[in-house]
Design a protein around this motif. Structure first.
Motif, short mmCIF file in Angstrom:
data_model
loop_
_atom_site.label_atom_id
_atom_site.label_comp_id
_atom_site.label_asym_id
_atom_site.label_seq_id
_atom_site.Cartn_x
_atom_site.Cartn_y
_atom_site.Cartn_z
N PHE A 58 -44.91 -14.02 40.72
CA PHE A 58 -44.12 -14.40 41.90
C PHE A 58 -42.81 -15.06 41.49
N GLU A 59 -42.86 -15.92 40.49
CA GLU A 59 -41.64 -16.61 40.04
C GLU A 59 -40.63 -15.62 39.45
N ALA A 60 -41.16 -14.60 38.79
CA ALA A 60 -40.27 -13.55 38.27
C ALA A 60 -39.62 -12.79 39.42
N HIS A 61 -40.40 -12.55 40.46
CA HIS A 61 -39.88 -11.86 41.65
C HIS A 61 -38.84 -12.72 42.36
N LEU A 62 -39.12 -14.04 42.40
CA LEU A 62 -38.22 -14.98 43.07
C LEU A 62 -36.82 -14.96 42.46
N SER A 63 -36.77 -14.92 41.14
CA SER A 63 -35.47 -14.98 40.46
C SER A 63 -34.61 -13.75 40.75
N SER A 64 -35.26 -12.67 41.16
CA SER A 64 -34.48 -11.45 41.39
C SER A 64 -34.30 -11.13 42.88
N ASP A 65 -34.99 -11.84 43.75
CA ASP A 65 -34.91 -11.51 45.18
C ASP A 65 -34.42 -12.70 46.00
N ARG A 66 -33.22 -12.56 46.51
CA ARG A 66 -32.59 -13.66 47.25
C ARG A 66 -33.30 -13.93 48.58
N LYS A 98 -44.15 -7.19 54.06
CA LYS A 98 -43.55 -8.46 54.48
C LYS A 98 -44.62 -9.53 54.63
N ASN A 99 -45.74 -9.14 55.28
CA ASN A 99 -46.83 -10.10 55.49
C ASN A 99 -47.43 -10.55 54.16
N GLU A 100 -47.54 -9.61 53.22
CA GLU A 100 -48.10 -9.96 51.91
C GLU A 100 -47.17 -10.94 51.18
N ILE A 101 -45.86 -10.68 51.28
CA ILE A 101 -44.89 -11.58 50.63
C ILE A 101 -44.95 -12.96 51.28
N LEU A 102 -45.03 -12.95 52.61
CA LEU A 102 -45.11 -14.22 53.35
C LEU A 102 -46.35 -15.01 52.92
N LEU A 103 -47.47 -14.31 52.80
CA LEU A 103 -48.72 -14.96 52.38
C LEU A 103 -48.58 -15.55 50.98
N THR A 104 -47.95 -14.79 50.10
CA THR A 104 -47.76 -15.26 48.72
C THR A 104 -46.86 -16.49 48.69
N ILE A 105 -45.76 -16.43 49.47
CA ILE A 105 -44.83 -17.59 49.51
C ILE A 105 -45.58 -18.84 49.99
N SER A 106 -46.33 -18.65 51.08
CA SER A 106 -47.04 -19.78 51.69
C SER A 106 -48.08 -20.36 50.71
N THR A 107 -48.78 -19.48 50.03
CA THR A 107 -49.80 -19.95 49.08
C THR A 107 -49.13 -20.61 47.87
N TYR A 108 -47.98 -20.08 47.47
CA TYR A 108 -47.22 -20.65 46.35
C TYR A 108 -46.77 -22.08 46.69
N LEU A 109 -46.34 -22.26 47.95
CA LEU A 109 -45.90 -23.57 48.42
C LEU A 109 -46.97 -24.63 48.24
N ASP A 110 -48.22 -24.22 48.45
CA ASP A 110 -49.34 -25.16 48.33
C ASP A 110 -49.90 -25.18 46.90
N ARG A 136 -51.33 -22.82 45.24
CA ARG A 136 -52.68 -22.27 45.21
C ARG A 136 -52.73 -20.85 44.64
N LEU A 137 -51.63 -20.43 43.97
CA LEU A 137 -51.67 -19.12 43.31
C LEU A 137 -52.28 -19.29 41.92
N SER A 138 -52.95 -18.25 41.46
CA SER A 138 -53.52 -18.32 40.11
C SER A 138 -52.37 -18.23 39.09
N GLY A 139 -52.66 -18.55 37.82
CA GLY A 139 -51.60 -18.57 36.79
C GLY A 139 -50.80 -17.28 36.73
N LYS A 140 -51.51 -16.14 36.72
CA LYS A 140 -50.84 -14.85 36.60
C LYS A 140 -50.02 -14.53 37.87
N GLU A 141 -50.63 -14.81 39.01
CA GLU A 141 -49.94 -14.55 40.29
C GLU A 141 -48.66 -15.38 40.37
N LYS A 142 -48.77 -16.64 39.90
CA LYS A 142 -47.63 -17.55 39.96
C LYS A 142 -46.49 -17.02 39.08
N GLU A 143 -46.84 -16.58 37.89
CA GLU A 143 -45.81 -16.05 36.97
C GLU A 143 -45.11 -14.84 37.59
#
Lengths: 267, 201
Positions: A30-38, A7-19, A21-28
Motif C-alpha cells: 500500500f505504501e508503494a502504491h501511495l507514493s505513486s498515486d496522488r 474504489k471500495n477495495e482501495i477505500l477499505l485498505t486506506i481505512s484499515t491502514y489508518l488504524d 491494521r494492515l499486515s506487514g506485506k499489505e502495508k508495504e
C-alpha cells in the motif's frame, strides 16, 4: 477508470491502514502504491482528518447516576420472572394452534372430500367425451310425438329453417318410452334423415331460440334442491372442533405475547 | 474496581456490586447513546433502559468482556429507539428567527446537506459531528462512534455489535468516507491538518 469495486477495495485498505491494521506485506504494497498515486494520498489524508476530528469530539459526563434502587431492582426481577412464563406459554400455544389447524385441514370431512370432488370432475370430463362436434347428447324421456318436451328457453335469435329441421329430426327419433341417446344432428345417419319429412309436417313450427334439453319440469309438490343451501349453514356449524380449539390456542398465544411485551416494557 | 469479583456478586443478587459496575460504565454508555441518538434526553432514557436490561439479563452473562456485554445493551436500546423514531417520526416545531417569530416554510429542515443558514448555526465541531453522524445509517453510525469517537479496537466493536470483523472494517471505511463528504461543509471547524489538505488542492 476505476470500477466501484476497486474504489471500495482501495477505500477499505486506506481505512484499515489508518488504524494500522494492515499486515506487514499489505502495508508495504500500500505504501508503494501511495507514493505513486496522488488520488489515494489525498483520500488517506482526508480520512485521517475525519478520524482526528471524531477523536477530538468532546466527551460528555452522564447527566445523573443510573444506579438502581432496591425498589426498581425488585420490580425488574419480578417482571423478569413473569416474562419468560408469558413467552413460553405464548410460543407453546402458537405451535399447538398451528398443529390443530393442520389437523383440521387433514381430517375435515369437507377438505378430505377433495379427492371425491376430483373424481367427479374426471367423470365430467369423461361425459364430455360423448359429445359430438361439441353438441351434447340428446336424451328423450317421453313420447316425442305428443309434444315437444323439455325446458327449452334461453335467449338467442330466431331459429332458421335449417336448424328447425334439424330439431325435428332429433325429436322424432324412434318412439320408445326408454331413454334413447342420440347423436347431435350432424351425426344422424342419412336414412333416418330421409324418413323425417313425413313426421316433420305434423309438428308445430318452432320459433324463437333453440331448445335446451334438460331436467323435466318440476311439479309443485316436489321438493326442489337448492344448490346454494350449503352456504346457508350457520357459521358455528362450519367450524369443526379442531378449528375451534386452534382458535382458542391462537387467542391464548396472542394474549400471552402481549403480556410478555408489556412485562418487558414495565420498568 | 475489581470487575471480575463484582460480576458474580451481582449475579447472586448483590445490588451494590451491580451499581458499582453501573458507575464504572455509565459515562461511556451515555456518550455512545448520545452520539447514536443526537439527543440528550433520549440518550438518558436509553442508557437507563440498557442498565435495566443488563440487570434483568445478568443470569445470561457467560463471561467474556463485561464492557462489551453492557455496551451491546446500550447499542440495542439505541437501535430500538431509532426504529421507534422511524415508525413515529417527530415533526419539528417551526424554527424561530431572531425576533422569536416563526420562520415560514423551513425547507432546509428536510435536507441532510447543511445549508448556509445551517452552517452559521453549527458553530461547534461537536454539533457538526452530531449532524454528520445523524446522516449515517444506524449500523454504520455505531461502528464509527465506537472506533473513532470512543477509540475502541475492531475486535471489541465486533463483539459489541455481534458482527464479523470484515463487516466492521467495511462499514467503518464507508462511514468515514460519508463523514468526510459531510464534514467538508464545515471545513473551518475541522482540525488544521484537514484544512491545509483542502487548501493545497
Amino acid at each position: 477508470m476505476m470500477t466501484t469495486r476497486v474504489k471500495n477495495e482501495i477505500l477499505l485498505t486506506i481505512s484499515t491502514y489508518l488504524d494500522d491494521r494492515l499486515s506487514g506485506k499489505e502495508k508495504e504494497e500500500f505504501e508503494a502504491h501511495l507514493s505513486s498515486d496522488r488520488e489515494t494520498r489525498e483520500m488517506l489524508e482526508s480520512l485521517r482528518a475525519v478520524k482526528l476530528a471524531l477523536s477530538q469530539a468532546p466527551r460528555r459526563t452522564a447527566p445523573r447516576n443510573f444506579t438502581l434502587t432496591q425498589e426498581i431492582a425488585r420490580k425488574i426481577k419480578r417482571n423478569a420472572g413473569v416474562m419468560p412464563v408469558f413467552r413460553f406459554v405464548s410460543a407453546t400455544a402458537a405451535v399447538t394452534a398451528m398443529l390443530l389447524f393442520a389437523f383440521s385441514y387433514l381430517f375435515n370431512p369437507i377438505t378430505a372430500a377433495a379427492p371425491m370432488a376430483k373424481s367427479a370432475q374426471e367423470n365430467g370430463i369423461r361425459r364430455s367425451a360423448f359429445e359430438v362436434n361439441g353438441q351434447p347428447v340428446i336424451i328423450t324421456w317421453a313420447d316425442p310425438y305428443s309434444s315437444i318436451g323439455g325446458m327449452g328457453g334461453g335467449g338467442g335469435g330466431d331459429v332458421d329453417a335449417k336448424s328447425a329441421e334439424s330439431f325435428s329430426l332429433e325429436s322424432l327419433a324412434p318412439a320408445e318410452s326408454a331413454p334413447v341417446a342420440e347423436a347431435a344432428p350432424a351425426a344422424l345417419p342419412p336414412e333416418l334423415q330421409a324418413e323425417s319429412p313425413v313426421l316433420d309436417a305434423e309438428l308445430p313450427s318452432i320459433t324463437g331460440s333453440g331448445p335446451i334439453l334438460g331436467v323435466a319440469p318440476s311439479s309443485a309438490d316436489e321438493e326442489s334442491w337448492d344448490p346454494s343451501s350449503s352456504e346457508k349453514l350457520p357459521f358455528i356449524q362450519m367450524l369443526d372442533p379442531w378449528k375451534i380449539a386452534g382458535l382458542a390456542f391462537l387467542t391464548v398465544a396472542i394474549l400471552c405475547g402481549m403480556g410478555a411485551i408489556l412485562a418487558g416494557k414495565k420498568k | 474496581m475489581d470487575e471480575q469479583a463484582l460480576i458474580p456478586d451481582s449475579q447472586q443478587g448483590d445490588l451494590n456490586a451491580f451499581n458499582r459496575l453501573v458507575l464504572a460504565y455509565q459515562d461511556l454508555a451515555f456518550n455512545i447513546a448520545y452520539r447514536m441518538l443526537g439527543d440528550e434526553a433520549r440518550a438518558e432514557e436509553c442508557t437507563q433502559e440498557a442498565f435495566f436490561s443488563a440487570y434483568r439479563h445478568l443470569g445470561s452473562y457467560r463471561g467474556g468482556s463485561f464492557k462489551a456485554w453492557v455496551l451491546r445493551m446500550v447499542t440495542n436500546a439505541c437501535y430500538d429507539e431509532l426504529r421507534r423514531r422511524k415508525r413515529r417520526p417527530v415533526i419539528p416545531l417551526e424554527p424561530l428567527n431572531d425576533t422569536d417569530e416563526e420562520i415560514e416554510s423551513p425547507a432546509w429542515l428536510a435536507s441532510s446537506d447543511p445549508s448556509p443558514e445551517e452552517v452559521v448555526h453549527l458553530k461547534e465541531l461537536d454539533t457538526a459531528i452530531d449532524h454528520c453522524l445523524s446522516t449515517l445509517l444506524p449500523d454504520f453510525r455505531s461502528v464509527v462512534i465506537l472506533v473513532d469517537v470512543q477509540n475502541m479496537e475492531y475486535e471489541e466493536v465486533s463483539s459489541i455489535l455481534k458482527s464479523p470483523l470484515g463487516t466492521i472494517k467495511s462499514r467503518l471505511a464507508r462511514a468515514r468516507q460519508k463523514m468526510r463528504d459531510c464534514l467538508q461543509g464545515f471545513e473551518e471547524l475541522l482540525p488544521s491538518e484537514y484544512r491545509h489538505e483542502q487548501e493545497g488542492k
